[in-house]
Design a protein around this motif. Sequence first.
Motif, short mmCIF file in Angstrom:
data_model
loop_
_atom_site.label_atom_id
_atom_site.label_comp_id
_atom_site.label_asym_id
_atom_site.label_seq_id
_atom_site.Cartn_x
_atom_site.Cartn_y
_atom_site.Cartn_z
N THR A 143 -28.02 -10.73 -22.44
CA THR A 143 -27.49 -10.20 -21.20
C THR A 143 -27.49 -11.26 -20.12
O THR A 143 -28.50 -11.87 -19.82
N ILE A 144 -26.30 -11.47 -19.53
CA ILE A 144 -26.15 -12.42 -18.44
C ILE A 144 -26.27 -11.71 -17.10
O ILE A 144 -26.83 -12.25 -16.15
N PHE A 145 -25.75 -10.49 -17.04
CA PHE A 145 -25.76 -9.71 -15.79
C PHE A 145 -25.78 -8.24 -16.16
O PHE A 145 -25.08 -7.81 -17.08
N ASP A 146 -26.59 -7.45 -15.46
CA ASP A 146 -26.66 -6.01 -15.72
C ASP A 146 -27.20 -5.32 -14.47
O ASP A 146 -28.38 -5.42 -14.17
N THR A 147 -26.31 -4.66 -13.73
CA THR A 147 -26.70 -4.00 -12.49
C THR A 147 -25.94 -2.69 -12.34
O THR A 147 -24.78 -2.59 -12.73
N TYR A 148 -26.62 -1.71 -11.78
CA TYR A 148 -26.02 -0.41 -11.46
C TYR A 148 -26.01 -0.19 -9.96
O TYR A 148 -26.91 -0.68 -9.26
N LYS A 149 -25.03 0.56 -9.48
CA LYS A 149 -24.99 1.04 -8.10
C LYS A 149 -24.94 2.56 -8.16
O LYS A 149 -24.15 3.14 -8.91
N ILE B 177 -16.69 -0.17 -5.68
CA ILE B 177 -18.02 -0.59 -6.11
C ILE B 177 -17.92 -2.08 -6.41
O ILE B 177 -17.07 -2.50 -7.20
N GLU B 178 -18.78 -2.87 -5.79
CA GLU B 178 -18.65 -4.32 -5.88
C GLU B 178 -19.89 -4.96 -6.49
O GLU B 178 -21.01 -4.57 -6.20
N PHE B 179 -19.63 -5.95 -7.34
CA PHE B 179 -20.68 -6.71 -8.01
C PHE B 179 -20.36 -8.19 -7.87
O PHE B 179 -19.21 -8.59 -7.97
N SER B 180 -21.39 -9.00 -7.66
CA SER B 180 -21.25 -10.46 -7.62
C SER B 180 -22.23 -11.06 -8.60
O SER B 180 -23.36 -10.59 -8.73
N PHE B 181 -21.79 -12.11 -9.30
CA PHE B 181 -22.65 -12.74 -10.30
C PHE B 181 -22.29 -14.22 -10.40
O PHE B 181 -21.17 -14.63 -10.12
N LEU B 182 -23.26 -15.00 -10.82
CA LEU B 182 -23.11 -16.45 -10.94
C LEU B 182 -22.87 -16.81 -12.40
O LEU B 182 -23.59 -16.35 -13.28
N ILE B 183 -21.85 -17.61 -12.64
CA ILE B 183 -21.55 -18.10 -13.98
C ILE B 183 -21.76 -19.61 -14.01
O ILE B 183 -21.23 -20.33 -13.14
N THR B 184 -22.54 -20.08 -14.98
CA THR B 184 -22.74 -21.51 -15.16
C THR B 184 -22.22 -21.99 -16.50
O THR B 184 -21.91 -23.16 -16.66
N ASP B 185 -22.09 -21.08 -17.47
CA ASP B 185 -21.62 -21.40 -18.82
C ASP B 185 -20.12 -21.14 -18.89
O ASP B 185 -19.68 -19.99 -18.83
N THR B 186 -19.33 -22.20 -19.02
CA THR B 186 -17.88 -22.06 -19.07
C THR B 186 -17.33 -22.20 -20.50
O THR B 186 -16.12 -22.31 -20.68
N ILE B 187 -18.21 -22.18 -21.48
CA ILE B 187 -17.80 -22.35 -22.86
C ILE B 187 -17.96 -21.07 -23.67
O ILE B 187 -17.10 -20.71 -24.46
N SER B 188 -19.07 -20.38 -23.49
CA SER B 188 -19.39 -19.20 -24.30
C SER B 188 -18.45 -18.03 -24.00
O SER B 188 -17.97 -17.87 -22.89
#
Length: 166
Positions: A27-33, A46-57
């Motif tokens: 799991t990279i991101f998992d959030t509920y509102k 409903i808005e979610f923000s997340f950071l991505i560092t892996d551009t290959i997977s």
Amino acid sequence: METIIRKSNVFLILILVGFISCNSDNTIFDTYKTLDNGIWKADDPIEFSFLITDTISRNNVFINLRNNNAYSYSNLYVIANLNFPDGRKIVDTLQYRMTDNEGNFLGSGFSEIKENKLFYKEQKTFPMSGEYSVSIWQAMRKNGEIDQIKELKGISDIGLKIEKIE
């Protein structure tokens, strides 16, 4: 007797190691509102923000949804915007089936609340690192009507989950 105890301890350790290795969390991101009073307002994304560092997977992205018996429809229409770090965005209109042919809610759960894990993006590779966001609106209308339902009842929580594919 001591040999039996040692063998059982080794066996127990092997089972524990196997259990932990089988449950690796991708799991990279998992959030509920949570929605106020179980109502999803048409003008309230409903808005979610997340950071991505892996551009290959590759990743699977899910919209998670909890509904209860106050939800009176067999399907669900949503509009989802995926916003990239550079300002580009992808807009999708999605339809999900919420009941079977007999009208029973799909999803997991033994109580009145059912949890649905709905595919949003399959095998998605995020092309650049940085902060992404997803905005989700309900887009429900009654049959034969043009106007959107202003307050969709029976949706208690909406989530976003990103899982890395091994």
